[in-house]
Write an enzyme that holds these catalytic residues in place. Structure first.
Site, short mmCIF file in Angstrom:
data_model
loop_
_atom_site.label_atom_id
_atom_site.label_comp_id
_atom_site.label_asym_id
_atom_site.label_seq_id
_atom_site.Cartn_x
_atom_site.Cartn_y
_atom_site.Cartn_z
CG HIS A 11 14.23 15.93 39.75
ND1 HIS A 11 15.26 15.14 39.31
CD2 HIS A 11 14.00 15.55 41.02
CE1 HIS A 11 15.63 14.32 40.28
NE2 HIS A 11 14.88 14.55 41.35
CG ASP A 43 16.92 15.69 36.41
OD1 ASP A 43 16.52 16.83 36.69
OD2 ASP A 43 16.70 14.70 37.14
CB SER A 55 16.96 14.03 43.72
OG SER A 55 16.15 13.00 43.29
#
Length: 483
Positions: free
Chosen positions: A120, A150, A224
């Site tokens: 992402h 992911d 992230s």
């Protein structure tokens, strides 16, 4: 950045971020087990060794949708990245889309510039710039991505002799082990946080292969794709999501285990994509009520709701109503265990399934196929329907074999309640295993029928349901929450 919301089955709202990285320039760290002891001098020596391999990723992405369109890729981009700076926003790109900049994290796993991060972080990217702790900047390109876990691999252009880290063995982690995150929260730059492993094997319903490490090490927006370290400097996880009602860290973060990362990264580097095993069944969770109705002692396993025609499961003899309790000797403790176990089996290899059928255990041998995008879409279209806020329940169609197991007469129709939100409006009215046969006098055969009845009851606040509960008909005045 989307945050998980407190529901009985946490429906994935992905993406908290964490930048954690690793590596001594030109060397890899020794393989040692995670230890829970926090050194008296803190983690300064560890951070000094691993922080050179921390990278900050600036991504440029362009949406083809007009500004302000709800549900558009741009809205998703903003929702996920969260920390987009207003100064980077353009009202309208020349070609009609919007250009956005976002920040993420990653970690180097080779001295020639291979970086692991979240999918992402880099999806829809038209340009990527990576900055190292020492101030050097590189352009990067995508090697491969795997949206289902992911995970993404990118590579720096014209890079060599860089610091890097190795992935550790996440299977050796224990609840209570100390962990350290090094990241780029809110774009502040290198930041270190520490905590412990709070839980293992968390399923947050972000995808079919959820198996997260939960930690209380502070993870925030901008982190992230970064790694989670054990106290010896091994990367034991990649930080991906947080649970937060406020948008900031509340001590509940989730990391993809290093062993999952390793398998996916190896395939992405070799093939640019990931191959997974395919069984060809639609499954639902076992509940104590369903187990009792089927004459089973425990509620472990995955209940087969439907077998796809021509699938490995069909050819191997699996049937609707079977309860799969083990795959090649590995226990299926809950529904989410089965997809992970099957995915790890190569295409064409045989698998032995332990199955409960008609109150007796038997073995079924199947030849695993390959999960292709079209098969993934079929599986997703057959997944449980979540009626979420209106009723706070999850339902699936009633299969004939399951109806027999539940003691219902031939030809019975309805939808089976598979999960109930404990904080929802009907936590004390409905239960897993209930079969909804009618709603407001209308016969219910599919989840869509129930959804239509819910919509038509808008404003009334209550919906009369006829329910079969352990073979007995009951009426329930179900509360319909306002949307």
């Amino acid at each position: 950045m989307p945050m998980l919301t407190p529901r009985s089955s946490l429906k994935a709202v992905l993406i908290a971020s964490t930048l954690v990285t690793a590596g001594v320039a030109g060397t890899s760290l020794p393989v040692t087990s995670a230890q829970a002891e926090v050194p008296m001098q803190g983690y300064a020596d560890l951070v000094a060794r691993v922080s050179p391999a921390v990278v900050f990723i600036e991504v440029t992405a362009k949406s083809q949708e007009p500004a302000g369109m709800a549900g558009s890729p741009l809205e998703e981009f903003l929702r996920r990245f969260g920390e987009v700076d207003p100064q980077f926003r353009m009202p309208q790109a020349p070609e009609g889309g919007q250009v956005m900049h976002g920040l993420g994290s990653g970690f180097l796993v080779s001295n020639d510039g291979v970086i692991v991060t979240n999918n992402h972080v880099v999806e829809n990217a038209t340009d990527m710039k990576v900055k190292l702790e020492d101030g050097r900047e590189f352009k990067a390109e995508v090697v491969g991505t795997d949206p289902m876990t992911d995970i993404a691999v990118i590579k720096l252009k014209d890079a060599s002799d860089l610091p890097f880290v190795e992935l550790g063995d996440s299977d050796r982690l224990r609840v209570g082990d100390a962990v350290v995150a090094v990241g780029n929260p809110f774009g502040l730059g290198g930041t270190v946080t520490s905590g412990i492993v709070s839980a293992m094997g968390r399923n947050i319903n972000s995808g079919p292969y959820d198996d997260y490490i939960q930690t209380d090490a502070a993870i925030n927006r901008g982190n992230s794709g970064g790694p989670l370290f054990d106290t010896e400097g091994k990367v034991v996880g990649m930080n991906t999501a947080i649970f937060s009602p406020s948008g900031g860290s509340v001590g509940i973060g989730f990391s993809i285990p290093a062993n999952t990362v390793r398998d996916v990264v190896d395939q992405l580097q070799e093939n640019g994509s990931v191959s997974r095993g395919w069984l060809g069944v639609t499954i639902q969770p076992m509940t104590p009520e369903i187990a009792q109705a089927m004459g089973l002692e425990g509620a472990d396993g995955a209940l087969v709701a439907e077998v796809q025609d021509g699938s490995p499961a069909d050819e191997g003899g699996l049937k609707s109503g079977d309860v799969i309790t083990a795959v090649n000797g590995q226990d299926v403790t809950e529904r989410s265990s089965l997809p992970r176990l099957i995915a790890a089996i190569p295409n064409g290899q045989e698998a032995t399934l332990a199955v409960q059928r008609d109150g007796r255990e038997r073995e079924v041998t199947v030849t695993i196929g390959e999960l292709t995008p079209d098969r993934t879409r079929v599986a997703e279209s057959q997944s449980p329907e979540v009626l979420g806020a209106p009723l706070g329940i999850e339902v699936q169609p009633l299969q004939p074999s399951l109806a027999r197991q539940l003691g219902l007469p031939d030809g019975a129709s309805g939808v089976v309640v598979t999960a109930v939100d404990p904080a929802g409006p009907n936590a004390d009215r409905l239960a897993p295993g209930d079969v909804i046969e009618e709603a407001a006098g209308r016969e219910i055969r599919t989840p869509g029928d129930l959804a239509s009845a819910v919509r038509e009851s808008d404003g009334k606040g209550v919906l009369l349901l006829k329910v079969s509960r352990q073979g007995n008909p009951v009426y329930v005045g179900a509360e319909v929450a306002s949307s």
